[in-house]
Design a protein around this motif. Structure first.
Motif, PDB file in Angstrom:
ATOM      1  N   THR A 248       0.731  -1.393  -0.054  1.00 44.58           N
ATOM      2  CA  THR A 248      -0.125  -0.022   0.109  1.00 44.58           C
ATOM      3  C   THR A 248       1.044   1.223  -0.011  1.00 44.58           C
ATOM      4  O   THR A 248       1.932   1.079   0.563  1.00 44.58           O
ATOM      5  N   ALA A 254      -5.979  -1.093   0.422  1.00 47.12           N
ATOM      6  CA  ALA A 254      -5.775  -1.612   1.986  1.00 47.12           C
ATOM      7  C   ALA A 254      -7.161  -1.381   2.382  1.00 47.12           C
ATOM      8  O   ALA A 254      -7.753  -1.881   3.165  1.00 47.12           O
ATOM      9  N   LEU A 272      -0.347  -4.403   6.488  1.00 49.70           N
ATOM     10  CA  LEU A 272      -0.023  -3.710   5.574  1.00 49.70           C
ATOM     11  C   LEU A 272       1.633  -3.585   5.197  1.00 49.70           C
ATOM     12  O   LEU A 272       2.168  -3.600   6.188  1.00 49.70           O
TER      13      LEU A 272
END
Length: 432
Positions: A248, A254, A272
């Motif tokens: 991301t 995300a 993430l």
């Protein structure tokens, strides 16, 4: 359903208005006034990704003029696969999101938004200009989705020298109603220019503007569908939730997974993976949220120093302690990206783009820390888009998929522009 602003929970806007406007009137981002709740049983009749998308998005479209078109829009946008590929490494999968026309996950949302916009504009409306800031893949996906559509123009701003050569070629190869501007500066400069234009009422009196970045609901909402589809398939096979490790930058992809989980889909943990732009990693480690100038990395589409969708993330988790507890964030440097691409996931021969490699490296960290549950690495782009990085590391040519090869065969041109708001305004007004 009505939509509020992240900066005014009491505001109310219908979906079509939010799609056309891009930003909320107060400069915030549009968010659902409520989130629907689902169970896996609600999708028992939906095996295709288009079917899951239509069922999942129906509450968001309820009461809107686009509601009767939702099934058709989903069928048009989700007409290529998003396979969940099992890997021979304990409880690990690869969610391949690069089988669309520009070989990146952004094709899903861009095509969905184009379908919505095409239905909202009529032949008597003034042309609508879609402004897009891109760090690599968004611009090409939007250009492909909107190419040739009547009464819709696209202007793509990208940071000159900070996207891969093949990404740059894609951005400039469409022509017709698509214009690419190569901006002297960073992605953050491009994003700043777009946001300023979308908030400029004087400019919008002269030029009708909207957005197709991940700030747009028309991009964000449909991206929930591939997470829902893969998680439901995994749930039906195993009875277990599926976690996702997501590369991301601007947080749009995300956030789609986060919203899908908040709506009750069988999604497990969400991790993430960022690159050396450490704004998110530092916040989740306990520091104050502090945007900073972006730095150039191998994973260029994630070179973001001020993630726009962080405002939506804070809307969903207004307490910073709860937000930090909800997700793991791993920052991956260029050295680790190279090692991960070269290694190919424990020597299995898988080839990853630099962004997907960030997610692979993050999952390897999680596994070393004892994470044993089912995870899917989110593969956001085809490695052939980054052949100058990938091919020397894997020691062989990575052929581009046909759709990408066809785009690379076209001539390409992008106009130069300074990172200057007055220059952008002049350009937009001259196009009218």
């Amino acid at each position: 359903m009505k939509f509020a602003s992240t900066r005014d929970a009491g505001s109310r806007t219908d979906l079509s208005t939010a799609l056309i406007a891009g930003l909320a009137g107060d400069g915030g981002l549009h968010v659902p006034s409520t989130l629907p709740r689902f169970t896996p049983a609600d999708f028992a009749a939906d095996d295709s990704i288009a079917g899951v998308a239509a069922r999942l998005l129906q509450p968001f479209f309820e009461g809107d003029p686009l509601a009767d078109e939702l099934i058709a829009i989903c069928a048009e946008a989700f007409d290529f696969p998003a396979p969940l590929k099992p890997l021979p490494v304990g409880q690990t999968h690869l969610l391949e999101l690069f089988h669309g026309p520009t070989a990146a996950f952004k094709d899903f949302g861009a095509r969905f938004l184009a379908g919505c916009m095409q239905r909202l504009r009529t032949s008597v409306d003034a042309p609508l200009t879609i402004l897009v800031a891109t760090s690599g893949d968004t611009g090409a996906a939007v250009a492909a989705a909107f190419h040739g559509l009547a009464n819709l123009r696209v202007v793509v701003l990208y940071p000159e020298g900070r996207v891969s050569p093949r990404q740059a070629h894609q951005l400039g190869c469409f022509g017709n109603n698509i214009t690419a501007l190569r901006v002297t500066g960073s992605f953050d400069d491009c994003q700043r220019l777009v946001k300023q234009a979308l908030s400029d009422r004087e400019l919008q009196a002269d030029v009708a503007l909207s957005s197709a970045n991940s700030i747009s609901l028309g991009r964000l909402l449909p991206q929930m569908a591939y997470y829902a589809h893969s998680a439901l398939g995994h749930w039906r096979r195993t009875g277990a939730p599926l976690g996702f490790v997501i590369p991301t930058g601007n947080l749009g992809n995300a956030l789609a997974a986060i919203l899908a989980r908040a709506c009750g889909l069988p999604i497990g943990e969400i991790a993430l993976a960022t690159n050396a732009n450490r704004v998110l990693a530092q916040f989740f480690a306990g520091a104050n949220y502090a945007p900073m100038p972006s730095v150039a990395t191998l994973a260029n589409a994630m070179d973001v120093g001020a993630p726009s969708n962080f405002e939506r993330l804070r809307w969903l988790y207004p307490d910073d302690h709860a937000l930090r507890a909800a997700f793991a964030v791993h920052a991956i440097d260029d050295t680790t990206i190279r090692e991960t691409i070269r290694n190919g996931l424990q020597g299995l021969g898988e080839i990853f783009c630099p962004h997907t490699a960030c997610a692979v490296a993050a999952l390897e960290k999680l596994r070393r820390g004892g994470a044993t549950q089912d995870w899917a690495i989110v593969a956001t782009a085809h490695p052939a888009k980054f052949e100058q990085i990938v091919e020397p590391l894997v020691g062989r040519v990575v052929p581009p998929p046909k759709a990408l090869a066809d785009l690379l065969d076209r001539p390409a041109y992008a106009e130069p522009m300074a990172s200057d708001y007055a220059a952008l305004c002049t350009f937009l007004r001259q196009r009218e």
